[in-house]
Scaffold this active site. Structure first.
Site, short mmCIF file in Angstrom:
data_model
loop_
_atom_site.label_atom_id
_atom_site.label_comp_id
_atom_site.label_asym_id
_atom_site.label_seq_id
_atom_site.Cartn_x
_atom_site.Cartn_y
_atom_site.Cartn_z
N ASP A 35 53.23 101.88 70.11
CA ASP A 35 54.41 101.38 69.40
C ASP A 35 54.78 99.98 69.88
O ASP A 35 55.07 99.78 71.06
CB ASP A 35 55.60 102.31 69.67
CG ASP A 35 55.45 103.62 68.92
OD1 ASP A 35 55.34 103.57 67.68
OD2 ASP A 35 55.45 104.68 69.56
N MET A 37 57.40 96.86 69.59
CA MET A 37 58.80 96.56 69.19
C MET A 37 59.16 95.17 69.67
O MET A 37 58.81 94.78 70.79
CB MET A 37 59.75 97.57 69.81
CG MET A 37 59.39 99.02 69.48
SD MET A 37 60.61 100.15 70.19
CE MET A 37 59.82 101.73 69.88
N MET A 134 58.59 107.41 58.46
CA MET A 134 59.41 107.58 59.66
C MET A 134 60.28 108.81 59.47
O MET A 134 61.04 108.90 58.51
CB MET A 134 60.31 106.35 59.89
CG MET A 134 59.61 105.09 60.35
SD MET A 134 58.61 105.19 61.87
CE MET A 134 59.74 105.91 63.05
C1 DX5 Z 1 59.76 105.49 67.33
C2 DX5 Z 1 58.26 105.35 67.44
C3 DX5 Z 1 57.58 106.63 67.69
C4 DX5 Z 1 57.97 107.32 68.96
C5 DX5 Z 1 58.05 108.75 68.62
O1 DX5 Z 1 60.34 104.42 66.73
O2 DX5 Z 1 57.71 104.80 66.25
O3 DX5 Z 1 56.17 106.51 67.58
O4 DX5 Z 1 57.05 107.14 70.03
O5 DX5 Z 1 58.61 109.44 69.68
P1 DX5 Z 1 58.99 110.98 69.61
O6 DX5 Z 1 57.74 111.75 69.31
O7 DX5 Z 1 59.52 111.21 70.98
O8 DX5 Z 1 60.03 111.14 68.53
ZN ZN Z 2 55.44 104.91 66.11
#
Ligand code: DX5
Ligand code: ZN
Length: 214
Positions: A35, A37, A134
């Site tokens: 991920d 960000m 998402m």
């Molecule tokens: C959140 C990320 C996810 C995150 C998911 O914005 O895109 O990939 O790692 O984490 P969990 O599985 O803990 O919800």
């Molecule tokens: Zn993700």
């Protein structure tokens, strides 16, 4: 179509990153989710191409989820670092079509992600290898799965047809994976439910079973 759980290293212990990734690989993981960000598209900062580079020698598919604005400025750096999948957000650039095309030219599978409030109609206008739904609001691990997500997945699968992967990301665990699979999901990102577990390998296997993987 084959289904796979993709552990997300956002929830891993970075001091033991390779060891933790090796644990889930030993349990059968073939896709590792990274991920990215930028502190703008989502508030937190996470990692850059160095995180991909650090894992590139492992025999896994490295999947980069770019939660960043203007992803077109960064895709080459991630492709060079060893990314196999690059997923951009539909909300993050006016140049979705061109950016997906460029990802493919760089030799990667191209993914397009949709925040919970974003209608997936754009899927009719572009070609994708992966559509990512998402199932929480992006930015943080450990959030609760949005219960209306399976309905959106069904609408996305109808727009996509059978070919491309349909991915879910956020709050995926052994309870939520099954309904997503029934709604057409084929890739299941799991962060906290894998790396937050006492035994990440066993947690990976349990979620894989719940998702109906191979
Ligand atoms: C959140 C990320 C996810 C995150 C998911 O914005 O895109 O990939 O790692 O984490 P969990 O599985 O803990 O919800
Ligand atoms: Zn993700």
């Amino acid at each position: 179509m084959t289904r796979q759980v993709a552990p997300s290293i956002l929830a891993a212990d970075f001091g033991r990153l390779r060891e933790q990734v090796n644990e889930v690989v030993a349990a059968g993981a073939r896709v590792i989710h990274v991920d990215i960000m930028d502190g703008h598209f989502v508030p937190p900062l996470s990692m850059g191409p160095g995180a991909v580079e650090a894992l590139r020698d492992l025999d896994v598919i490295l999947e980069v989820h770019m939660m960043i604005e203007q992803p077109e400025r960064q895709i080459e750096a991630f492709a060079q670092a060893g990314a196999d999948h690059i997923t951009i957000h539909a909300e993050a650039t006016p140049h979705v079509h061109g950016t997906l095309q460029r990802i493919r030219e760089l030799g990667c599978r191209a993914g397009l992600a949709f925040c919970p409030s974003t209608p997936p109609a754009m899927l009719a206008e572009v070609e994708v290898d992966i559509a990512l739904c998402m199932t929480v609001n992006p930015g943080w691990g450990g959030q609760s799965f949005i219960p209306s997500s399976p309905g959106k997945l069904e609408r996305m699968r109808a727009l996509l047809g059978d070919g491309p992967d349909l991915e879910v990301d956020g709050g995926i665990d052994r309870d939520t994976a099954g309904p997503c699979a029934q709604a057409g999901a084929t890739l299941f990102v799991a962060g906290t439910s894998v790396f937050g577990a006492h035994d990440p390998g066993e947690a990976f296997r349990e979620i894989s079973r719940a998702a109906g993987c191979g």
